[in-house]
Design an enzyme around this catalytic site. Sequence first.
Site, PDB file in Angstrom:
ATOM      1  N   ASP A   1     -39.792 -22.827  -6.809  1.00  0.00           N
ATOM      2  CA  ASP A   1     -40.651 -22.829  -7.950  1.00  0.00           C
ATOM      3  C   ASP A   1     -40.796 -23.704  -8.753  1.00  0.00           C
ATOM      4  OD1 ASP A   1     -38.546 -20.909  -8.434  1.00  0.00           O
ATOM      5  OD2 ASP A   1     -39.791 -19.548  -9.441  1.00  0.00           O
TER       6      ASP A   1
ATOM      7  N   GLU B   1     -38.635 -17.829  -8.350  1.00  0.00           N
ATOM      8  CA  GLU B   1     -37.166 -17.260  -9.207  1.00  0.00           C
ATOM      9  C   GLU B   1     -37.113 -17.682 -10.887  1.00  0.00           C
ATOM     10  OE1 GLU B   1     -33.473 -18.060 -11.232  1.00  0.00           O
ATOM     11  OE2 GLU B   1     -34.977 -19.493 -11.864  1.00  0.00           O
TER      12      GLU B   1
HETATM   13 ZN   LIG Z   1     -35.195 -22.233 -14.574  1.00  0.00          ZN
HETATM   14 ZN   LIG Z   2     -33.037 -22.429 -12.159  1.00  0.00          ZN
END
Ligand SMILES: [Zn+2]
Ligand SMILES: [Zn+2]
Length: 385
Positions: free
Chosen positions: A77, A135
């Site tokens: 991401d 994440e």
């Molecule tokens: Zn980051």
């Molecule tokens: Zn990262």
Amino acid sequence: MLALDRVPTDDLVRVRRHLHRRPELSMVEHETAAFVADELGKLGLDEIRTGIGKTGVLGTLVGGKPGPVTLLRADMDALPIVELVEAEYRSERSGVMHACGHDGHVSILLAAARTLAERRAEIPGTLVFCFQPGEEGSAGNRFMIEDGALENPHVDRTFALHLYSGLDVGKIGVRDGAFFASADEYTLTIKGKGGHGAMPQLAVDPIVASSYFVTMLQTIVSREIAAKDAAVFTVGKFSAGTTFNVIPDEATLMGTVRCFDASVRASMPERMERIVRGLGEAMRVDYDLDYHWSYPPTVNDRETNEVVREVGRAVLGADDVVEHDIVMWAEDMSFMQEQRPGAYFIVGARGGDATAFPHHNARFDIDERALDVGYAMMTALGLRG
Ligand SMILES: [Zn+2]
Ligand SMILES: [Zn+2]
């Protein structure tokens, strides 16, 4: 210096730039996931699973020799940032940017997967290539676990890397035990009683009470936690009031709590609550405390980490495997590393001023030679039983 004979630098850079131009935010990495699944589909893997933890992708490669099941992980991401890097590969999506280097992580793991698939006969055990969504605050890693990412096959250990602009390109950083901090969040509402700014005796001022709270909060770290146990309390948002002569009813504080030790982490809400309860008594305010558990600390398993050191020395040379200090950011790979022995290392991506900006900065960029290092490490780890 890289000891691997075949480093596909052009491919690494091409894929990284392709992803960099087309960043996607957490949990909506649909195009990236489709790209990954498509690339993995060319490699003759034994199984490809898509839609794991919403947009995650898993590729399984059964090696030619007996050995453990090893999961190699990349996150996919990007962030809601308007990119200010003036490069031909800059983001084509306004307000979305790969400002943490996850484009590089995907590129590294795809290239490693290709080489490892070609060298399948040499691989001891089974490899799971894990491309993870969300994440950056969405705990995509946990969603993948809930969707069975650590089973079928049952994963024995994990490896993950992060490109890092705080370390020179060519080096990797390793650390036994806790490497990255936990990250939890809280929202605190202090409730007073509104009134006229000229007659505070008729009101209960939540701003004054909250101001005491902000400073008292810091005594948790300075007076209650052992100095060896690093911890951070931050108030990141403090909002109250509407104009100069009105005492508002409420003030709201939002912030983050970071630490490395699990028991210290577990004790934090009680400590906060005790302070705000006492403050309520002292200053006549009421409160609501909403404490949200987010990412645990990322803890490296010593034995698994030793494999990273050995591989690093062989691939890069002993001088380029650096024992690194703790890093205060947080990582949701911590969820998998709570369940399986894992090793997380950082890969230096700083090659000069242009690649020395902090992660999540609008000018963040990597020295693309770091991709070679990451690729060489992931490939060597995959070949190592
Ligand atoms: Zn980051
Ligand atoms: Zn990262």
